[in-house]
Design a protein around this motif. Sequence first.
Motif, PDB file in Angstrom:
ATOM      1  N   VAL A 208       0.836  -1.198   0.000  1.00 27.77           N
ATOM      2  CA  VAL A 208       0.000   0.000   0.000  1.00 27.77           C
ATOM      3  C   VAL A 208       0.873   1.250   0.000  1.00 27.77           C
ATOM      4  O   VAL A 208       0.596   2.226  -0.716  1.00 27.77           O
ATOM      5  N   ALA A 209       1.938   1.238   0.789  1.00 27.75           N
ATOM      6  CA  ALA A 209       2.838   2.391   0.840  1.00 27.75           C
ATOM      7  C   ALA A 209       3.480   2.657  -0.516  1.00 27.75           C
ATOM      8  O   ALA A 209       3.663   3.818  -0.914  1.00 27.75           O
ATOM      9  N   LEU A 210       3.814   1.607  -1.247  1.00 30.52           N
ATOM     10  CA  LEU A 210       4.432   1.767  -2.562  1.00 30.52           C
ATOM     11  C   LEU A 210       3.474   2.432  -3.539  1.00 30.52           C
ATOM     12  O   LEU A 210       3.861   3.329  -4.306  1.00 30.52           O
ATOM     13  N   LEU A 211       2.202   2.016  -3.525  1.00 29.06           N
ATOM     14  CA  LEU A 211       1.216   2.632  -4.420  1.00 29.06           C
ATOM     15  C   LEU A 211       0.980   4.094  -4.049  1.00 29.06           C
ATOM     16  O   LEU A 211       0.892   4.963  -4.936  1.00 29.06           O
ATOM     17  N   ILE A 212       0.872   4.379  -2.757  1.00 26.55           N
ATOM     18  CA  ILE A 212       0.646   5.764  -2.335  1.00 26.55           C
ATOM     19  C   ILE A 212       1.864   6.629  -2.670  1.00 26.55           C
ATOM     20  O   ILE A 212       1.721   7.796  -3.064  1.00 26.55           O
ATOM     21  N   LEU A 213       3.050   6.054  -2.529  1.00 29.49           N
ATOM     22  CA  LEU A 213       4.269   6.796  -2.863  1.00 29.49           C
ATOM     23  C   LEU A 213       4.267   7.204  -4.336  1.00 29.49           C
ATOM     24  O   LEU A 213       4.683   8.320  -4.678  1.00 29.49           O
ATOM     25  N   ALA A 214       3.812   6.312  -5.207  1.00 36.50           N
ATOM     26  CA  ALA A 214       3.730   6.653  -6.630  1.00 36.50           C
ATOM     27  C   ALA A 214       2.792   7.838  -6.848  1.00 36.50           C
ATOM     28  O   ALA A 214       3.058   8.714  -7.682  1.00 36.50           O
ATOM     29  N   GLY A 215       1.677   7.877  -6.096  1.00 35.72           N
ATOM     30  CA  GLY A 215       0.763   9.006  -6.222  1.00 35.72           C
ATOM     31  C   GLY A 215       1.352  10.292  -5.666  1.00 35.72           C
ATOM     32  O   GLY A 215       1.144  11.375  -6.220  1.00 35.72           O
ATOM     33  N   SER A 233       0.020  25.596   7.294  1.00 39.45           N
ATOM     34  CA  SER A 233       0.711  24.719   8.231  1.00 39.45           C
ATOM     35  C   SER A 233       0.883  23.332   7.611  1.00 39.45           C
ATOM     36  O   SER A 233       0.329  23.027   6.541  1.00 39.45           O
ATOM     37  N   ALA A 234       1.645  22.477   8.307  1.00 44.73           N
ATOM     38  CA  ALA A 234       1.868  21.122   7.787  1.00 44.73           C
ATOM     39  C   ALA A 234       0.559  20.346   7.711  1.00 44.73           C
ATOM     40  O   ALA A 234       0.316  19.594   6.742  1.00 44.73           O
ATOM     41  N   TRP A 235      -0.287  20.513   8.726  1.00 43.04           N
ATOM     42  CA  TRP A 235      -1.565  19.800   8.722  1.00 43.04           C
ATOM     43  C   TRP A 235      -2.489  20.318   7.616  1.00 43.04           C
ATOM     44  O   TRP A 235      -3.170  19.540   6.946  1.00 43.04           O
ATOM     45  N   GLN A 236      -2.523  21.626   7.395  1.00 46.77           N
ATOM     46  CA  GLN A 236      -3.327  22.186   6.316  1.00 46.77           C
ATOM     47  C   GLN A 236      -2.811  21.735   4.951  1.00 46.77           C
ATOM     48  O   GLN A 236      -3.597  21.440   4.054  1.00 46.77           O
ATOM     49  N   THR A 237      -1.513  21.658   4.807  1.00 51.01           N
ATOM     50  CA  THR A 237      -0.941  21.180   3.545  1.00 51.01           C
ATOM     51  C   THR A 237      -1.324  19.736   3.274  1.00 51.01           C
ATOM     52  O   THR A 237      -1.648  19.362   2.145  1.00 51.01           O
ATOM     53  N   PHE A 238      -1.318  18.931   4.346  1.00 48.41           N
ATOM     54  CA  PHE A 238      -1.665  17.524   4.170  1.00 48.41           C
ATOM     55  C   PHE A 238      -3.149  17.339   3.854  1.00 48.41           C
ATOM     56  O   PHE A 238      -3.506  16.580   2.946  1.00 48.41           O
ATOM     57  N   LEU A 245      -5.195  15.280  -3.559  1.00 47.44           N
ATOM     58  CA  LEU A 245      -4.520  14.947  -4.805  1.00 47.44           C
ATOM     59  C   LEU A 245      -4.101  13.477  -4.865  1.00 47.44           C
ATOM     60  O   LEU A 245      -3.993  12.901  -5.951  1.00 47.44           O
ATOM     61  N   VAL A 246      -3.847  12.869  -3.697  1.00 43.00           N
ATOM     62  CA  VAL A 246      -3.430  11.469  -3.682  1.00 43.00           C
ATOM     63  C   VAL A 246      -4.615  10.531  -3.504  1.00 43.00           C
ATOM     64  O   VAL A 246      -4.446   9.297  -3.520  1.00 43.00           O
ATOM     65  N   LYS A 247      -5.821  11.064  -3.332  1.00 44.15           N
ATOM     66  CA  LYS A 247      -7.002  10.236  -3.059  1.00 44.15           C
ATOM     67  C   LYS A 247      -7.252   9.174  -4.134  1.00 44.15           C
ATOM     68  O   LYS A 247      -7.535   8.019  -3.804  1.00 44.15           O
ATOM     69  N   PRO A 248      -7.180   9.495  -5.455  1.00 41.47           N
ATOM     70  CA  PRO A 248      -7.405   8.418  -6.442  1.00 41.47           C
ATOM     71  C   PRO A 248      -6.452   7.248  -6.283  1.00 41.47           C
ATOM     72  O   PRO A 248      -6.864   6.083  -6.349  1.00 41.47           O
ATOM     73  N   THR A 249      -5.169   7.537  -6.058  1.00 43.53           N
ATOM     74  CA  THR A 249      -4.194   6.464  -5.864  1.00 43.53           C
ATOM     75  C   THR A 249      -4.460   5.711  -4.572  1.00 43.53           C
ATOM     76  O   THR A 249      -4.341   4.475  -4.508  1.00 43.53           O
ATOM     77  N   GLY A 322     -14.398   6.364  -5.835  1.00 44.65           N
ATOM     78  CA  GLY A 322     -13.351   7.184  -6.423  1.00 44.65           C
ATOM     79  C   GLY A 322     -12.072   6.456  -6.729  1.00 44.65           C
ATOM     80  O   GLY A 322     -11.027   7.098  -6.906  1.00 44.65           O
ATOM     81  N   ALA A 323     -12.109   5.119  -6.799  1.00 46.42           N
ATOM     82  CA  ALA A 323     -10.904   4.363  -7.161  1.00 46.42           C
ATOM     83  C   ALA A 323     -10.629   4.538  -8.648  1.00 46.42           C
ATOM     84  O   ALA A 323     -11.396   4.065  -9.490  1.00 46.42           O
ATOM     85  N   ASP A 324      -9.556   5.220  -8.986  1.00 50.55           N
ATOM     86  CA  ASP A 324      -9.238   5.559 -10.378  1.00 50.55           C
ATOM     87  C   ASP A 324      -8.480   4.409 -11.034  1.00 50.55           C
ATOM     88  O   ASP A 324      -7.308   4.529 -11.367  1.00 50.55           O
TER      89      ASP A 324
END
Length: 356
Positions: A208-215, A233-238, A245-249, A322-324
């Motif tokens: 799972v981490a590998l797929l998210i990293l690609a996104g 802030s860091a939390w707002q950025t996340f 932006l990483v949600k589809p992945t 929303g799975a792309d």
Amino acid sequence: MSTVVKRRGAARNAEPATKKRARSDAGKAWALVAPALVVLAIVIGYPIVRAIWLSFQANRHLDPSTGVFVEGGFAGLDNYLYWIQNRCMSPSGTVGPCPPGVLATDFWPALGITLFFTVVTVTLEAVLGMVMALIMNHPSRIRSLVRAAVLIPWAIPTAVTAKLWQFMFAPNGIVNSLLGQDIAWTTDPWAARFAVIIADVWKTTPFVALLILAGLQMIPKDVYEAARVDGASAWQTFTRITLPLVKPTLMVAILFRTLDALRMYDLPVIMISASSNSPTATISQLVVEDMRQNNFNSASALSTLIFLLIFTVAFIMVRFGGADVGGEQTQRRREKREEKRRAEKQRAANTTEAIR
């Protein structure tokens, strides 16, 4: 004006040629893909059709009228009702609830355990996978080493992983020694279930981490720079940049792991027990156990039920979650941007013509 009319006429004449070229390219693409589609239809389609056909055939059973065993025959929905309603036929020919010890009585408990494993493991893997992906995506001198080390559990075969954790969860194993407790990880029902969950999360979180990293690596860096300039802030950025932006992945990773968890078999079998009434028994174990009893038709019915369950979950997650898968959503967004760009060019051209 004559120049404008000539341009419009040339554009109209070019449209049929463009459409013809597009149809020709599509035909060539289908011709190249057709052999692979035929092979997939044979390799994947035939077993599915065969299993469905067998699920409507009766197993070898005792004929009440003659007192001898007969082979199969059309059974209708009997195999499906055998699992769903625990409906069995007695030697006298009457239909009623299955007695204790019959495999069908373990169906609903095994289904509940399978869904429990799926929800818990996928949730933990999504959270831990996101954390690991963020760590691996952070610039560092040892980033490559960290990525390689994280992927080691995923590369280990499942059977080896199961044996490794079986030794660790033994009565005198490492886990009990570290905790200073005497927990029966392989015999207590809930302890055994959590042992399987821990082993599965340890093994598949790197995937799972590998797929998210690609996104994460596809997110433009200037977006983060703009957020930093605006004082986010860091939390707002996340929450407002990274996560959307990483949600589809992320949804694709969750989809793959959900489908994989619904057919879990080897990990609980090797770690705990292969028995159908084990506290960690999954529905895949019932299929294998039924086949060992030479009940191939009822096993095909259960396999079809598992297939329908997996197909339903996949459809819901792709259609509404929303799975792309395949990049369809990305492609649609790209097409919308292209249409908007063409519309703006057309408006500019119309304005220029009006001025002329």
